[in-house]
Design a protein around this motif. Structure first.
Motif, PDB file in Angstrom:
ATOM      1  N   ALA A  18      16.526  -5.115  -1.980  1.00 39.94           N
ATOM      2  CA  ALA A  18      15.191  -5.263  -1.738  1.00 39.94           C
ATOM      3  C   ALA A  18      14.298  -5.280  -2.753  1.00 39.94           C
ATOM      4  O   ALA A  18      13.363  -6.080  -2.992  1.00 39.94           O
ATOM      5  N   THR A  19      14.629  -4.617  -4.041  1.00 35.26           N
ATOM      6  CA  THR A  19      13.820  -4.417  -5.165  1.00 35.26           C
ATOM      7  C   THR A  19      14.401  -5.599  -6.238  1.00 35.26           C
ATOM      8  O   THR A  19      13.792  -5.510  -7.288  1.00 35.26           O
ATOM      9  N   PHE A  20      15.295  -6.418  -6.111  1.00 37.89           N
ATOM     10  CA  PHE A  20      15.820  -7.353  -6.986  1.00 37.89           C
ATOM     11  C   PHE A  20      14.849  -8.499  -7.407  1.00 37.89           C
ATOM     12  O   PHE A  20      14.515  -8.580  -8.725  1.00 37.89           O
ATOM     13  N   SER A  21      14.205  -8.980  -6.418  1.00 33.99           N
ATOM     14  CA  SER A  21      13.022  -9.981  -7.027  1.00 33.99           C
ATOM     15  C   SER A  21      11.983  -9.459  -7.623  1.00 33.99           C
ATOM     16  O   SER A  21      11.908  -9.892  -8.480  1.00 33.99           O
ATOM     17  N   SER A  22      11.529  -8.243  -7.262  1.00 38.28           N
ATOM     18  CA  SER A  22      10.627  -7.723  -8.067  1.00 38.28           C
ATOM     19  C   SER A  22      10.791  -7.287  -9.366  1.00 38.28           C
ATOM     20  O   SER A  22       9.985  -7.341 -10.442  1.00 38.28           O
ATOM     21  N   GLN A  23      12.084  -6.848  -9.561  1.00 31.69           N
ATOM     22  CA  GLN A  23      12.577  -6.588 -11.132  1.00 31.69           C
ATOM     23  C   GLN A  23      12.603  -7.859 -11.795  1.00 31.69           C
ATOM     24  O   GLN A  23      12.299  -7.699 -12.991  1.00 31.69           O
ATOM     25  N   ILE A  24      13.046  -8.846 -11.279  1.00 32.96           N
ATOM     26  CA  ILE A  24      13.060 -10.065 -12.237  1.00 32.96           C
ATOM     27  C   ILE A  24      11.755 -10.599 -12.327  1.00 32.96           C
ATOM     28  O   ILE A  24      11.449 -11.172 -13.722  1.00 32.96           O
ATOM     29  N   ALA A  25      10.818 -10.587 -11.414  1.00 28.72           N
ATOM     30  CA  ALA A  25       9.469 -10.799 -11.760  1.00 28.72           C
ATOM     31  C   ALA A  25       8.884 -10.089 -12.749  1.00 28.72           C
ATOM     32  O   ALA A  25       8.124 -10.855 -13.489  1.00 28.72           O
ATOM     33  N   SER A  26       9.098  -8.849 -12.671  1.00 32.35           N
ATOM     34  CA  SER A  26       8.401  -7.800 -13.474  1.00 32.35           C
ATOM     35  C   SER A  26       8.748  -8.146 -15.153  1.00 32.35           C
ATOM     36  O   SER A  26       8.213  -8.000 -16.021  1.00 32.35           O
ATOM     37  N   LEU A  27      10.150  -8.254 -14.955  1.00 30.62           N
ATOM     38  CA  LEU A  27      10.734  -8.587 -16.255  1.00 30.62           C
ATOM     39  C   LEU A  27      10.295  -9.794 -17.105  1.00 30.62           C
ATOM     40  O   LEU A  27       9.962  -9.818 -18.285  1.00 30.62           O
ATOM     41  N   LEU A  28      10.000 -11.008 -16.429  1.00 30.86           N
ATOM     42  CA  LEU A  28       9.491 -12.274 -16.703  1.00 30.86           C
ATOM     43  C   LEU A  28       8.067 -11.808 -17.289  1.00 30.86           C
ATOM     44  O   LEU A  28       7.619 -12.552 -18.347  1.00 30.86           O
ATOM     45  N   LEU A  29       7.406 -11.266 -16.526  1.00 30.30           N
ATOM     46  CA  LEU A  29       5.785 -11.485 -16.691  1.00 30.30           C
ATOM     47  C   LEU A  29       5.615 -10.311 -18.057  1.00 30.30           C
ATOM     48  O   LEU A  29       4.669 -10.493 -18.834  1.00 30.30           O
ATOM     49  N   ARG A  30       6.494  -9.376 -18.067  1.00 30.89           N
ATOM     50  CA  ARG A  30       6.320  -8.355 -19.032  1.00 30.89           C
ATOM     51  C   ARG A  30       7.066  -8.537 -20.455  1.00 30.89           C
ATOM     52  O   ARG A  30       6.420  -8.323 -21.516  1.00 30.89           O
ATOM     53  N   SER A  31       8.178  -9.345 -20.416  1.00 28.68           N
ATOM     54  CA  SER A  31       8.958  -9.589 -21.789  1.00 28.68           C
ATOM     55  C   SER A  31       9.212 -11.089 -22.058  1.00 28.68           C
ATOM     56  O   SER A  31      10.271 -11.274 -22.401  1.00 28.68           O
ATOM     57  N   VAL A  72      14.050 -17.584 -14.408  1.00 30.64           N
ATOM     58  CA  VAL A  72      13.331 -18.572 -13.593  1.00 30.64           C
ATOM     59  C   VAL A  72      14.032 -19.254 -12.529  1.00 30.64           C
ATOM     60  O   VAL A  72      13.419 -19.489 -11.391  1.00 30.64           O
ATOM     61  N   GLN A  73      15.366 -19.790 -12.814  1.00 32.09           N
ATOM     62  CA  GLN A  73      16.139 -20.623 -12.011  1.00 32.09           C
ATOM     63  C   GLN A  73      16.387 -19.835 -10.589  1.00 32.09           C
ATOM     64  O   GLN A  73      16.556 -20.124  -9.394  1.00 32.09           O
ATOM     65  N   ASN A  74      17.027 -18.503 -11.169  1.00 33.76           N
ATOM     66  CA  ASN A  74      17.235 -17.670 -10.086  1.00 33.76           C
ATOM     67  C   ASN A  74      16.268 -17.025  -9.163  1.00 33.76           C
ATOM     68  O   ASN A  74      16.382 -16.907  -7.851  1.00 33.76           O
ATOM     69  N   LEU A  75      15.115 -16.971  -9.619  1.00 29.83           N
ATOM     70  CA  LEU A  75      13.806 -16.538  -8.839  1.00 29.83           C
ATOM     71  C   LEU A  75      13.279 -17.603  -7.738  1.00 29.83           C
ATOM     72  O   LEU A  75      13.164 -17.249  -6.675  1.00 29.83           O
ATOM     73  N   VAL A  76      13.623 -18.972  -8.428  1.00 27.15           N
ATOM     74  CA  VAL A  76      13.480 -20.279  -7.420  1.00 27.15           C
ATOM     75  C   VAL A  76      14.589 -20.218  -6.381  1.00 27.15           C
ATOM     76  O   VAL A  76      14.154 -20.368  -5.114  1.00 27.15           O
ATOM     77  N   LEU A  77      15.711 -19.843  -6.667  1.00 25.20           N
ATOM     78  CA  LEU A  77      16.677 -19.716  -5.756  1.00 25.20           C
ATOM     79  C   LEU A  77      16.464 -18.647  -4.512  1.00 25.20           C
ATOM     80  O   LEU A  77      16.666 -19.021  -3.472  1.00 25.20           O
ATOM     81  N   LEU A  78      15.977 -17.475  -5.086  1.00 24.65           N
ATOM     82  CA  LEU A  78      15.561 -16.648  -3.934  1.00 24.65           C
ATOM     83  C   LEU A  78      14.506 -17.344  -3.311  1.00 24.65           C
ATOM     84  O   LEU A  78      14.607 -16.663  -2.003  1.00 24.65           O
TER      85      LEU A  78
END
Length: 725
Positions: A78-91, A104-110
């Motif tokens: 449940a928290t996987f997508s938010s972790q990836i998004a926050s990592l992209l925006l933060r670092s 980015v590709q995995n986020l689009v896959l989700l």
């Protein structure tokens, strides 16, 4: 089975693609293995945040694996997508290029798997557009955003998504609105490079994406136009230019989306490959298809170039305020902007003023200083001046402008092209407001109809013909023409501010009649419920004079014709019928309540030509609105109208060679074809073969025949030895 499954455990731990395949077949049977990998991902995630260079490859493999099987275990991930998004925006700036692309590709896959919705995806992708430096990744993000919004609105309007995305675009623009305006003139460009670039890049991408969605027919509403209108007053000159080009209907070369547009097949490369490779019919068909696509794309670009986006101008909210802001921006930052930038603002401001019939008087005072024949791009400025004039423009504001045009452009000290441009510009201004011309000045201008130059003569005759039709009283009697002289009465235009016919109804009220809507009685209290109505005790009613009941006897109000002196009443107008039409009866005999106006607004919005059916960008437009747009385009002024007919200039070497190459297209190599088509092996004929076909009388007096007659015996022997006769 249990033993075999347990023996495969160590192997599956190191082979993530195989484990991924097995989990998709049996999620419940391989939950233990997945949880083991999930815990491993959590630990690697913590290490990766501190030392991203050491475990980058392992981290990418784990993220890809979990993204592929996340729909099988929604609770655990449940928290996987938010972790990836926050990592992209933060670092995002510190991550390696391969890691950025993978995340980015995995986020689009989700999003494609339905794990996250469009809003969650777009909230992450929008900020990344202005941060990424990779062309391929930026292109992938842009295509993903456009495709996701277009797919969501394909069957029906997704209002929730559209409102959220438009709010994001508004936020991207508003973040840089408080900065100082830094123009694009001279040394100011260096200061522009030093300014914070992130807010400017975000605003540029907001305008670019909005324009692309408008172009593809996904968005065609007022909010879309409001986003671009906000960009017209952005502190960044680059953002302003992108917004101006949207309303003017032309393409901006500096726009990010325009760089990544498909320019079509390369015809030159295909023809070169045709010469090198083996000649086949499939290659010929491929080249023919590519040429057809290239011609179609070129024609589409030429048609779209320079055409004003009247649909967007029509949807501008509060056009008067918008035009005043543009004029104020033009005057305030005049010294900071380049001439090309100021010309863009003049063009847009004139289109808005002409279309909505606005009066922005400061524009005419500003444009006067640019009305000189040696001014760069003066023809475009003259076009903007003429386009801004309409029948509601005050004549006393235009009279000094016409005087300046006549003083600068129309005198013997300039060339014939300058005089023709000045006369044509004055004609276009006077066509829209005839009262702006003075009688003495008009008499001097029409004398140029006797000029020997064709352009000047045609321009002066056009001005003369215009005033013969609209106001022949300003012309001398011998110049009025046959029609006005025989009429024995001068035809004058309507006075300033007068309409051809008075307003007899409310705009769009016929929609109520078509819907068989009975306008409610104004005395009904139910129709005013829920609407704010001024009470009798408001401060605005303090100007009314209170009349006591004792004085009511002195005031007589009666509609009867028998009361009072009938001779003191003005006669009723004869041009109006005593019995109003059905629409007029609603507008003149009933008081519309707020509920009626709300229903009228709803009916007008439903019949609007911008309402898309199924949100597929259909271009079904109402007949009345299409007619108005066509009439506006018919009166559109171009530079050719200002320049008028001109003599054909002698072609230079490049133009002559281009004409020669154009004539050679589609035919074989130039040269004589005699003796080439009738032979198996193409060859030309010799001079001896050509001489055999000549008539005898033609060659009797030739030198060859006479030399044979005068030849000696030795010369004849030598000729015979050589095989000649």
């Amino acid at each position: 089975m249990t033993r075999a499954h347990s023996s495969r455990g160590p192997l599956l731990t190191s082979n993530l693609p195989q484990l991924q395949n097995l989990i998709k077949r049996d999620p419940a049977g391989y939950k233990e293995e997945f949880l083991q990998q999930w815990n491993h991902y959590q630990s690697v995630m913590l290490i990766f945040e501190h030392r991203p260079a050491e475990h980058a490859e392992q981290f990418r493999e784990l993220v890809t694996f979990i993204a592929q099987v996340s729909q099988c275990y929604p609770v655990e991930t449940a928290t996987f997508s938010s972790q990836i998004a926050s990592l992209l925006l933060r670092s995002f700036s510190t991550l390696a290029p391969d890691t950025r692309k993978s995340l980015v590709q995995n986020l689009v896959l989700l999003r494609n798997k339905g794990v996250i919705n469009s809003i969650e995806l777009l909230q992450t992708l929008f900020p990344l557009l202005s941060q990424t430096t990779s062309t391929s990744l930026r292109s992938f993000i842009r295509r993903t955003i456009l495709l996701d919004i277009r797919t969501a609105n394909q069957k029906a309007q997704n209002h929730k998504l559209n409102r959220s995305v438009q709010a994001m675009l508004f936020g991207m623009l508003e973040r840089g609105m408080g900065a100082e305006m830094i123009g694009d003139k001279g040394k100011l460009r260096e200061r522009l490079n030093e300014a914070p670039r992130r807010s400017t890049d975000e605003a540029v991408w907001a305008i670019a994406l909005t324009k692309e969605l408008w172009k593809r027919g996904v968005w065609k509403d007022e909010k879309t136009v409001s986003i671009v209108a906000l960009g017209c007053i952005h502190p960044s000159a680059k953002v302003q230019k992108a917004a101006y080009y949207f309303f003017l209907g032309s393409e901006d070369d500096d726009e990010p989306c325009s760089e990544e547009e498909d320019e079509g097949p390369d015809i030159k490369q295909l023809k070169h490959q045709r010469l090198v490779k083996k000649k086949t019919r499939s290659e010929d068909r491929k080249i023919a298809k590519a040429v057809k696509i290239a011609k179609k794309k070129t024609k589409t670009n030429d048609d779209a170039k320079g055409n004003t986006n009247f649909w967007a101008i029509q949807l501008i909210r509060d056009p008067q305020t918008f035009a005043e802001k543009l004029c104020d921006h033009l005057q305030r930052y005049d010294k900071r902007m380049s001439l090309d930038h100021k010309v863009l603002i003049m063009q847009l401001l004139s289109r808005v003023m002409g279309y909505h019939k606005l009066c922005v008087l400061g524009f005419y005072g500003y444009v006067v200083k640019y009305l000189t024949y040696h001014q760069l791009r003066v023809t475009v400025i003259l076009v903007a001046l003429a386009q801004s004039v309409h029948d509601l423009t005050p004549p006393d504001v235009l009279t000094p402008v016409i005087r300046k045009l006549a003083h600068e452009f129309i005198h013997p000290g300039v060339g014939s092209e300058v005089i023709a441009a000045g006369l044509n510009a004055i004609r276009e201004v006077c066509r829209r407001q005839p009262w702006s011309m003075e009688e003495d000045l008009l008499g001097d201008l029409v004398e140029y109809r006797k000029s020997r130059d064709k352009g000047v003569m045609v321009a002066a005759r056009g001005l003369l013909q215009l005033y013969r039709e609209v106001n022949p009283g300003l012309l001398k009697r011998r110049e009025r023409g046959k029609t006005a002289s025989m009429a024995n009465s001068s035809v004058t235009p309507l006075p300033y501010g007068h309409a051809p016919k008075p307003a007899v109804d409310i705009e769009g009220i016929q929609l109520l009649q078509e819907q068989n809507h009975s306008v409610s009685d104004d005395r009904g209290e139910d129709n005013w419920e829920g609407w704010e109505v001024e009470s009798d005790s408001d401060e605005s009613s303090s100007d009314w004079i209170a009349v006591s009941s004792e004085d009511e006897g002195d005031i007589v109000i009666s509609d009867s014709e028998d009361d009072g002196d009938r001779s003191t009443r003005p006669p009723a107008p004869k041009e109006y019928s005593a019995t109003p039409h059905p629409v007029e009866s609603i507008a003149t005999t009933k008081i519309l309540t707020p509920a009626d106006f709300a229903l009228l607004k709803k009916l007008k919005s439903e019949s609007s030509p911008h309402t898309s059916e199924g949100n597929r960008g259909t271009k079904r437009k109402a007949n009345s609105t299409s007619a108005a747009i066509e009439s506006e385009q018919a009166t559109f002024v171009t530079e050719a109208d200002i320049m008028g007919p001109r003599k054909r200039v002698k072609a230079d070497y490049e133009e002559r060679m281009a004409s020669v190459r154009e004539g050679r297209e589609g035919r074989e190599k130039y040269g004589s074809k005699k003796g080439k088509k009738s032979k198996d092996v193409p060859s030309s004929t010799t001079n001896r073969q050509k001489a055999r076909n000549k008539p005898v009388m033609m060659i009797l007096s030739s030198n060859a025949v006479r030399s044979k007659k005068r030849a000696s015996l030795r010369e004849k022997q030598q000729r015979l030895r050589k095989g000649k006769r």
